[in-house]
Design an enzyme around this catalytic site. Structure first.
Site, PDB file in Angstrom:
ATOM      1  N   GLU A 167       0.867  -1.090   0.056  1.00 60.03           N
ATOM      2  CA  GLU A 167       0.005   0.067   0.026  1.00 60.03           C
ATOM      3  C   GLU A 167       0.802   1.365   0.170  1.00 60.03           C
ATOM      4  O   GLU A 167       0.771   1.956   0.862  1.00 60.03           O
ATOM      5  CB  GLU A 167      -0.976  -0.079   1.165  1.00 60.03           C
ATOM      6  CG  GLU A 167      -1.848  -1.217   1.321  1.00 60.03           C
ATOM      7  CD  GLU A 167      -2.606  -1.084   2.490  1.00 60.03           C
ATOM      8  OE1 GLU A 167      -2.810  -0.523   3.282  1.00 60.03           O
ATOM      9  OE2 GLU A 167      -3.593  -2.355   2.828  1.00 60.03           O
ATOM     10  N   GLU A 280      -6.232 -10.965  -1.122  1.00 66.10           N
ATOM     11  CA  GLU A 280      -7.024 -10.786   0.147  1.00 66.10           C
ATOM     12  C   GLU A 280      -8.388 -10.699  -0.110  1.00 66.10           C
ATOM     13  O   GLU A 280      -9.027  -9.852   0.335  1.00 66.10           O
ATOM     14  CB  GLU A 280      -6.375  -9.456   0.909  1.00 66.10           C
ATOM     15  CG  GLU A 280      -4.913  -9.477   1.190  1.00 66.10           C
ATOM     16  CD  GLU A 280      -4.794  -8.402   1.885  1.00 66.10           C
ATOM     17  OE1 GLU A 280      -5.460  -7.305   2.412  1.00 66.10           O
ATOM     18  OE2 GLU A 280      -3.435  -7.903   2.040  1.00 66.10           O
TER      19      GLU A 280
HETATM   20  O1  G3I Z   1      -3.029  -7.534  19.318  1.00 62.33           O
HETATM   21  C1  G3I Z   1      -3.882  -6.294  19.968  1.00 62.33           C
HETATM   22  C2  G3I Z   1      -4.319  -6.865  21.098  1.00 62.33           C
HETATM   23  O2  G3I Z   1      -3.190  -7.009  21.997  1.00 62.33           O
HETATM   24  C3  G3I Z   1      -5.246  -6.003  21.758  1.00 62.33           C
HETATM   25  O3  G3I Z   1      -6.001  -6.235  22.796  1.00 62.33           O
HETATM   26  C4  G3I Z   1      -6.498  -5.699  20.561  1.00 62.33           C
HETATM   27  C5  G3I Z   1      -7.478  -4.636  21.096  1.00 62.33           C
HETATM   28  O4  G3I Z   1      -8.220  -4.012  19.892  1.00 62.33           O
HETATM   29  O5  G3I Z   1      -5.938  -5.215  19.519  1.00 62.33           O
HETATM   30  C6  G3I Z   1      -4.890  -6.199  19.027  1.00 62.33           C
HETATM   31  O6  G3I Z   1      -4.382  -5.456  17.682  1.00 62.33           O
HETATM   32  C7  G3I Z   1      -5.297  -5.682  16.589  1.00 62.33           C
HETATM   33  C8  G3I Z   1      -4.728  -6.504  15.663  1.00 62.33           C
HETATM   34  O7  G3I Z   1      -5.277  -6.600  14.227  1.00 62.33           O
HETATM   35  C9  G3I Z   1      -4.598  -7.854  16.003  1.00 62.33           C
HETATM   36  O8  G3I Z   1      -5.869  -8.518  16.234  1.00 62.33           O
HETATM   37  C10 G3I Z   1      -5.604  -4.337  15.920  1.00 62.33           C
HETATM   38  O9  G3I Z   1      -6.379  -3.379  17.126  1.00 62.33           O
HETATM   39  C11 G3I Z   1      -6.057  -4.471  14.711  1.00 62.33           C
HETATM   40  O10 G3I Z   1      -5.900  -2.912  14.002  1.00 62.33           O
HETATM   41  C12 G3I Z   1      -5.541  -5.260  13.780  1.00 62.33           C
HETATM   42  O11 G3I Z   1      -6.163  -5.051  12.595  1.00 62.33           O
HETATM   43  C13 G3I Z   1      -5.671  -5.959  11.297  1.00 62.33           C
HETATM   44  C14 G3I Z   1      -5.259  -4.699  10.321  1.00 62.33           C
HETATM   45  O12 G3I Z   1      -4.693  -5.520   9.308  1.00 62.33           O
HETATM   46  C15 G3I Z   1      -4.174  -4.127  10.694  1.00 62.33           C
HETATM   47  O13 G3I Z   1      -2.933  -4.569  11.069  1.00 62.33           O
HETATM   48  C16 G3I Z   1      -6.581  -7.030  10.918  1.00 62.33           C
HETATM   49  O14 G3I Z   1      -6.884  -7.761  11.769  1.00 62.33           O
HETATM   50  C17 G3I Z   1      -6.185  -7.425   9.548  1.00 62.33           C
HETATM   51  O15 G3I Z   1      -6.945  -8.264   9.015  1.00 62.33           O
HETATM   52  C18 G3I Z   1      -5.853  -6.227   8.670  1.00 62.33           C
HETATM   53  O16 G3I Z   1      -5.363  -6.877   7.428  1.00 62.33           O
HETATM   54  C19 G3I Z   1      -4.948  -5.662   6.391  1.00 62.33           C
HETATM   55  C20 G3I Z   1      -3.822  -6.427   5.779  1.00 62.33           C
HETATM   56  O17 G3I Z   1      -2.841  -6.501   6.552  1.00 62.33           O
HETATM   57  C21 G3I Z   1      -3.371  -5.425   4.454  1.00 62.33           C
HETATM   58  N1  G3I Z   1      -4.528  -5.060   3.736  1.00 62.33           N
HETATM   59  C22 G3I Z   1      -5.665  -4.657   4.353  1.00 62.33           C
HETATM   60  C23 G3I Z   1      -6.137  -5.557   5.569  1.00 62.33           C
HETATM   61  C24 G3I Z   1      -7.389  -5.452   6.039  1.00 62.33           C
HETATM   62  O18 G3I Z   1      -7.462  -4.127   6.837  1.00 62.33           O
END
Ligand code: G3I
Length: 371
Positions: A167, A280
């Site tokens: 991205e 994805e």
């Molecule tokens: O790990 C923490 C945890 O310790 C905490 O308690 C919790 C509270 O909300 O958050 C956890 O982190 C989350 C993480 O996922 C793991 O579950 C983040 O808040 C959350 O923002 C994160 O979201 C991920 C996002 O990427 C950002 O990394 C999504 O699961 C994941 O599906 C999403 O995937 C992305 C691809 O990497 C790139 N393309 C878009 C796609 C969708 O957004």
């Protein structure tokens, strides 16, 4: 992918979508008669055509929930960790590495003879908190490069393919070459991104190296298509060892697919000598009413319409879904429905039963030209 989806089109259901939906429902009825344990998996259907079907996995359910694990093992030939290889979890504090979950997933792939994608080394959205000031300092580019090198080196020989950079294009930021307004890019430009690919190549001489991005298939995305093509062209001309382009494919049921522009875009990417993978796939149903049957039918029709065009391009090597089951999807939190119902965005429902979307993928694979 950002959580602001304002740049995607809003349209009500038209005659064409309705007819496609009706067609998908018919195809579903035809295929579902064969819905029995011996039914050919998505993995086998893809293999028959020289394609690879894969899915994103999350270590939580993968190692604690048997039906989830079984679903992955039944349908996928390739897996990619949802978050476990990202910078934040793998280096939570400076020089403190934690590959526990990512390593478990890599071992799971090896133990089950699955291909493994790495996601992702360089992404503006996932640097850990401790890097915040450093990234915009004079050492920011080195920090990002070191991270990419260390991460990829850790998995050397185990990961088949890396999303090296994710991205980087954001035309709306108004930066040169349509790069995102993120310090390492605004300071180093495309040459810095080429350096990321060189670092990745040094770290693992045999991995396939991908650039991964989103939103190149709908009506109002001309600017992104042009920007990404121009970027890939420049990256190649700078000698970056890039082998493929990953198209995220976070679709939206009822958005206006631009089949002509997408076909042309795919063939222009292929002309650059790049392989293409949909990386994805999921289909948001936020624009649909609450009726489950109708939602599933329209989601399936949209999937089929998209995949038919994708698979027509010979440079396409496969498809990865961003999850297998509606039980686990980033969309529930990332883009909740206004009526608070859970989205029905993936091939299996919350109880791991096949949905029309599963059959739409099966049907598209069955009709894909052989590689
Ligand atoms: O790990 C923490 C945890 O310790 C905490 O308690 C919790 C509270 O909300 O958050 C956890 O982190 C989350 C993480 O996922 C793991 O579950 C983040 O808040 C959350 O923002 C994160 O979201 C991920 C996002 O990427 C950002 O990394 C999504 O699961 C994941 O599906 C999403 O995937 C992305 C691809 O990497 C790139 N393309 C878009 C796609 C969708 O957004």
């Amino acid at each position: 992918m950002r959580k602001n989806f304002g740049h995607w089109p809003a349209k009500s259901i038209d005659r064409r979508t309705f007819l496609l939906a009706a067609g998908a429902a018919f195809a579903h009825a035809q295929v579902s008669r064969a819905d029995e344990p011996s039914e050919t998996s998505l993995r086998q259907r893809a293999e028959k055509k020289g394609l690879v079907f894969g899915t994103q996995v999350n270590a939580g359910p993968l190692f604690s929930l048997k039906p989830y694990r079984d679903a992955v093992l039944r349908d996928a030939a390739m897996i990619v960790p949802e978050n476990e290889m990202k910078w934040r979890p793998t280096q939570p504090a400076a020089r403190q590495f934690n590959y526990f979950n990512a390593d478990r997933i890599a071992s799971f792939a090896e133990g089950n003879a699955l291909l493994l994608r790495g996601h992702t080394a360089v992404w503006h959205q996932n640097p850990p908190a401790w890097t915040k000031d450093l990234i915009s300092s004079g050492d920011g580019q080195k920090l990002v490069l070191d991270h990419a090198r260390e991460l990829i080196e850790h998995f050397r020989g185990r990961v088949m393919e890396w999303d090296v950079v994710n991205e980087a294009i954001a035309p709306e930021d108004g930066m040169p070459d349509n790069l995102r307004n993120w310090a390492p890019y605004s300071k180093g430009g495309i040459s810095f991104i080429a350096d990321c690919f060189h670092a990745a190549r040094e770290a693992d001489p045999n991995a396939n190296l991908y650039y991964n991005d989103y939103s190149v298939y709908y009506q109002n995305q001309d600017q992104r298509r042009d920007a990404i093509l121009g970027f890939l062209e420049k990256l190649k001309s700078k000698g970056a060892p890039i082998g493929g382009f990953g198209i995220q494919s976070h679709l939206i049921a009822k958005a206006e697919f631009n089949e002509v522009a997408y076909r042309r875009f795919l063939s222009e990417v292929a002309d650059l000598g790049l392989k293409i993978r949909a990386t994805e796939l999921d289909v948001s149903d936020v624009r649909l009413g609450p009726d489950i049957e109708l939602r599933d039918t329209i989601v399936a029709a949209h999937t089929k319409q998209y995949l038919d065009v994708l698979f027509d391009e010979p440079a396409v090597v496969g498809l990865v879904t961003w999850g297998m089951t509606d039980r686990f999807s980033w969309l529930h939190e990332g883009w909740p429905r206004k009526d608070r119902l859970r989205q029905r965005c993936l091939p299996l429902d919350e109880n791991f039963a096949k949905k029309p979307m599963w059959y739409a993928i099966a049907d598209a694979l069955d009709h894909a030209p052989s590689r």
